[in-house]
Design a protein around this motif. Structure first.
Motif, PDB file in Angstrom:
ATOM      1  N   MET A   1      -2.787  -9.199  19.256  1.00 22.59           N
ATOM      2  CA  MET A   1      -1.484  -9.289  18.646  1.00 22.59           C
ATOM      3  C   MET A   1      -1.464  -8.868  17.118  1.00 22.59           C
ATOM      4  SD  MET A   1      -0.536 -12.993  20.390  1.00 22.59           S
ATOM      5  CE  MET A   1       0.936 -12.952  19.359  1.00 22.59           C
ATOM      6  N   ASN A   2      -0.205  -8.314  16.801  1.00 20.19           N
ATOM      7  CA  ASN A   2      -0.288  -7.968  15.484  1.00 20.19           C
ATOM      8  C   ASN A   2      -0.027  -9.214  14.651  1.00 20.19           C
ATOM      9  OD1 ASN A   2      -0.064  -5.445  16.173  1.00 20.19           O
ATOM     10  ND2 ASN A   2       2.177  -5.377  16.364  1.00 20.19           N
ATOM     11  N   PRO A   3      -0.635  -9.326  13.440  1.00 20.50           N
ATOM     12  CA  PRO A   3      -0.521 -10.535  12.428  1.00 20.50           C
ATOM     13  C   PRO A   3       0.867 -10.622  12.009  1.00 20.50           C
ATOM     14  CG  PRO A   3      -1.488  -8.536  11.274  1.00 20.50           C
ATOM     15  CD  PRO A   3      -1.537  -8.367  12.668  1.00 20.50           C
ATOM     16  N   ILE A   4       1.321 -12.012  11.849  1.00 23.87           N
ATOM     17  CA  ILE A   4       2.585 -12.296  11.286  1.00 23.87           C
ATOM     18  C   ILE A   4       2.604 -11.985   9.849  1.00 23.87           C
ATOM     19  CG2 ILE A   4       4.142 -14.296  11.307  1.00 23.87           C
ATOM     20  CD1 ILE A   4       2.888 -15.532  13.607  1.00 23.87           C
ATOM     21  N   THR A   5       3.733 -11.483   9.530  1.00 26.49           N
ATOM     22  CA  THR A   5       3.961 -10.821   8.202  1.00 26.49           C
ATOM     23  C   THR A   5       5.056 -11.737   7.563  1.00 26.49           C
ATOM     24  OG1 THR A   5       5.837  -9.475   8.630  1.00 26.49           O
ATOM     25  CG2 THR A   5       3.559  -8.450   8.695  1.00 26.49           C
ATOM     26  N   GLU A   6       5.158 -11.826   6.031  1.00 24.77           N
ATOM     27  CA  GLU A   6       5.928 -12.461   5.508  1.00 24.77           C
ATOM     28  C   GLU A   6       7.570 -12.037   5.999  1.00 24.77           C
ATOM     29  OE1 GLU A   6       5.626 -11.929   1.182  1.00 24.77           O
ATOM     30  OE2 GLU A   6       3.827 -13.152   1.127  1.00 24.77           O
ATOM     31  N   ASP A   7       7.685 -10.863   6.088  1.00 23.59           N
ATOM     32  CA  ASP A   7       8.773 -10.254   6.816  1.00 23.59           C
ATOM     33  C   ASP A   7       9.351 -11.086   8.005  1.00 23.59           C
ATOM     34  OD1 ASP A   7       9.569  -8.619   4.512  1.00 23.59           O
ATOM     35  OD2 ASP A   7       8.914  -7.102   5.350  1.00 23.59           O
ATOM     36  N   ASP A   8       8.282 -11.278   8.953  1.00 28.26           N
ATOM     37  CA  ASP A   8       8.550 -11.994  10.140  1.00 28.26           C
ATOM     38  C   ASP A   8       9.033 -13.307   9.717  1.00 28.26           C
ATOM     39  OD1 ASP A   8       7.777  -9.663  11.568  1.00 28.26           O
ATOM     40  OD2 ASP A   8       5.638 -10.366  11.552  1.00 28.26           O
ATOM     41  N   ILE A   9       8.416 -13.941   9.026  1.00 26.80           N
ATOM     42  CA  ILE A   9       8.715 -15.247   8.769  1.00 26.80           C
ATOM     43  C   ILE A   9      10.084 -15.515   8.083  1.00 26.80           C
ATOM     44  CG2 ILE A   9       8.106 -17.225   7.470  1.00 26.80           C
ATOM     45  CD1 ILE A   9       5.184 -16.551   7.479  1.00 26.80           C
ATOM     46  N   ALA A  10      10.584 -14.654   6.967  1.00 28.82           N
ATOM     47  CA  ALA A  10      11.746 -14.569   6.709  1.00 28.82           C
ATOM     48  C   ALA A  10      12.957 -14.393   7.500  1.00 28.82           C
ATOM     49  CB  ALA A  10      11.786 -13.503   5.535  1.00 28.82           C
ATOM     50  N   ASN A  11      12.521 -13.156   8.453  1.00 32.39           N
ATOM     51  CA  ASN A  11      13.649 -13.057   9.446  1.00 32.39           C
ATOM     52  C   ASN A  11      13.817 -14.172  10.371  1.00 32.39           C
ATOM     53  OD1 ASN A  11      14.310 -10.516   8.619  1.00 32.39           O
ATOM     54  ND2 ASN A  11      12.576  -9.615   9.849  1.00 32.39           N
ATOM     55  N   TRP A  12      12.605 -14.857  10.894  1.00 30.95           N
ATOM     56  CA  TRP A  12      12.699 -16.134  11.891  1.00 30.95           C
ATOM     57  C   TRP A  12      13.679 -17.251  11.240  1.00 30.95           C
ATOM     58  CZ3 TRP A  12      11.584 -21.048  12.237  1.00 30.95           C
ATOM     59  CH2 TRP A  12      11.559 -21.701  13.432  1.00 30.95           C
ATOM     60  N   ALA A  14      15.927 -17.016   8.879  1.00 25.62           N
ATOM     61  CA  ALA A  14      16.972 -16.594   8.637  1.00 25.62           C
ATOM     62  C   ALA A  14      18.030 -16.794   9.915  1.00 25.62           C
ATOM     63  CB  ALA A  14      17.260 -14.982   8.129  1.00 25.62           C
ATOM     64  N   ASN A  15      17.265 -16.550  10.920  1.00 28.35           N
ATOM     65  CA  ASN A  15      17.925 -16.603  12.427  1.00 28.35           C
ATOM     66  C   ASN A  15      17.908 -17.914  13.001  1.00 28.35           C
ATOM     67  OD1 ASN A  15      18.874 -13.659  12.590  1.00 28.35           O
ATOM     68  ND2 ASN A  15      16.512 -13.479  12.660  1.00 28.35           N
ATOM     69  N   ASN A  16      16.796 -18.908  12.157  1.00 26.67           N
ATOM     70  CA  ASN A  16      16.862 -20.222  12.813  1.00 26.67           C
ATOM     71  C   ASN A  16      17.360 -21.340  11.685  1.00 26.67           C
ATOM     72  OD1 ASN A  16      15.615 -19.892  15.865  1.00 26.67           O
ATOM     73  ND2 ASN A  16      14.846 -18.408  14.216  1.00 26.67           N
ATOM     74  N   PRO A  17      18.367 -21.347  11.242  1.00 25.26           N
ATOM     75  CA  PRO A  17      18.708 -22.404  10.143  1.00 25.26           C
ATOM     76  C   PRO A  17      18.473 -23.753  10.375  1.00 25.26           C
ATOM     77  CG  PRO A  17      20.798 -21.290  11.084  1.00 25.26           C
ATOM     78  CD  PRO A  17      19.573 -20.718  11.502  1.00 25.26           C
ATOM     79  N   ALA A  18      18.343 -23.956  11.799  1.00 32.11           N
ATOM     80  CA  ALA A  18      18.245 -25.587  12.297  1.00 32.11           C
ATOM     81  C   ALA A  18      16.925 -25.801  11.750  1.00 32.11           C
ATOM     82  CB  ALA A  18      18.584 -25.539  13.734  1.00 32.11           C
ATOM     83  N   PHE A  19      15.826 -25.118  11.445  1.00 29.70           N
ATOM     84  CA  PHE A  19      14.719 -25.461  11.172  1.00 29.70           C
ATOM     85  C   PHE A  19      14.590 -26.324   9.942  1.00 29.70           C
ATOM     86  CE2 PHE A  19      10.987 -24.687   8.386  1.00 29.70           C
ATOM     87  CZ  PHE A  19       9.873 -25.112   9.175  1.00 29.70           C
ATOM     88  N   PHE A  20      15.475 -26.061   8.839  1.00 29.42           N
ATOM     89  CA  PHE A  20      15.794 -26.851   7.798  1.00 29.42           C
ATOM     90  C   PHE A  20      16.167 -28.241   7.962  1.00 29.42           C
ATOM     91  CE2 PHE A  20      15.157 -22.437   6.065  1.00 29.42           C
ATOM     92  CZ  PHE A  20      13.933 -22.533   5.416  1.00 29.42           C
ATOM     93  N   GLU A  21      17.075 -28.134   9.180  1.00 31.90           N
ATOM     94  CA  GLU A  21      17.715 -29.446   9.464  1.00 31.90           C
ATOM     95  C   GLU A  21      16.891 -30.295  10.029  1.00 31.90           C
ATOM     96  OE1 GLU A  21      21.014 -28.612  12.061  1.00 31.90           O
ATOM     97  OE2 GLU A  21      22.052 -27.236  10.471  1.00 31.90           O
ATOM     98  N   ARG A  22      15.974 -29.826  10.864  1.00 35.26           N
ATOM     99  CA  ARG A  22      14.780 -30.752  11.384  1.00 35.26           C
ATOM    100  C   ARG A  22      13.554 -31.064  10.427  1.00 35.26           C
ATOM    101  NH1 ARG A  22      15.643 -26.342  15.344  1.00 35.26           N
ATOM    102  NH2 ARG A  22      13.487 -25.604  14.795  1.00 35.26           N
ATOM    103  N   HIS A  23      13.507 -30.386   9.350  1.00 36.97           N
ATOM    104  CA  HIS A  23      12.515 -30.609   8.472  1.00 36.97           C
ATOM    105  C   HIS A  23      13.175 -30.285   6.998  1.00 36.97           C
ATOM    106  CE1 HIS A  23       9.485 -29.578  11.709  1.00 36.97           C
ATOM    107  NE2 HIS A  23      10.056 -28.799  11.992  1.00 36.97           N
ATOM    108  N   ALA A  24      14.106 -31.460   6.920  1.00 32.80           N
ATOM    109  CA  ALA A  24      14.687 -31.420   5.734  1.00 32.80           C
ATOM    110  C   ALA A  24      13.768 -31.856   4.597  1.00 32.80           C
ATOM    111  CB  ALA A  24      16.038 -32.496   5.446  1.00 32.80           C
TER     112      ALA A  24
END
Length: 225
Positions: A1-12, A14-24
């Motif tokens: 598997m390719n290593p996860i990059t900062e861009d991958d994390i940023a895109n994820w 950006a596309n999953n704003p509910a993450f911050f609701e679950r981890h306020a």
């Protein structure tokens, strides 16, 4: 598997704003460095600083737009006054001198010269109709819009009273009919300044084109009927 990059994390994120609701609690615990010092600030404060910076940038853009708008209004008023002066000239023989003098005074151009050729035989001995080579005529015709830039051994420079002091030029071809057409030029205006930055290569030539249209129309009175 390719290593996860900062861009991958940023895109994820950006596309999953509910993450911050679950981890306020993360929003309150994240500490960033302020761009205005080395102190640590919260994510909310960093966002507020970014918004303030964006607002300042927009304010500067608006100020630039207002300044350019005011400058254009001033130039438009000067063009209007110059055109009015041309319309008030009753003597065709005096028209070139008036055109040059008013242009120089209203637009604060240190030096202005004008040459017109293919004029009616009544004006062929006038200074404005003398001293233009065939090369200079061909060069004027080749200009499809005003030329702005540094002096480079052009014949038109010699039409000025003090050619040695000219560090930048605007060459404005004069044509019967549309300025941007392919009709041969029957004259050329030379605007010169000792400031190398006054007439820069690549500068907008909208107002120079308007001046060319008005000058061409006025000086058509000198051409054969």
């Amino acid at each position: 598997m390719n290593p996860i990059t900062e861009d991958d994390i940023a895109n994820w994120l950006a596309n999953n704003p509910a993450f911050f609701e679950r981890h306020a609690q993360l929003l309150a615990s994240v500490q960033l460095t302020s761009p205005h010092g080395n102190r640590a600030v919260s994510l909310q404060e960093r966002q507020a600083e970014m918004l303030r910076d964006k607002i300042k940038a927009l304010e500067h853009r608006i100020m630039d737009m207002v300044r350019h708008g005011n400058e254009n209004m001033v130039i438009s008023e000067r063009v209007h006054r110059w055109a009015r002066a041309l319309l008030l000239v009753t003597s065709s023989r005096a028209l070139p001198a008036t055109l040059v003098a008013e242009l120089q005074a209203l637009f604060m151009v240190p030096q202005v010269a004008l040459k017109v050729w293919d004029v009616d035989e009544r004006y062929r001995e006038e200074p404005f109709a003398q001293g233009v080579s065939e090369d200079a005529r061909a060069f004027a015709t080749s200009l499809q819009q005003p030329y702005c830039g540094v002096v480079s051994g052009l014949e038109a420079v010699s039409w000025l009273e003090q050619p040695d002091t000219a560090m930048s030029l605007a060459l404005v071809p004069l044509r019967a009919g549309a300025v941007n057409g392919v009709a041969p030029a029957f004259g050329m205006l030379v605007l010169a300044s000792p400031d190398p930055q006054r007439f820069q290569s690549g500068m907008a030539t909208d107002f120079l084109e308007r001046i060319a249209e008005l000058a061409s129309a006025a000086l058509s009175r000198l051409r054969p009927r």
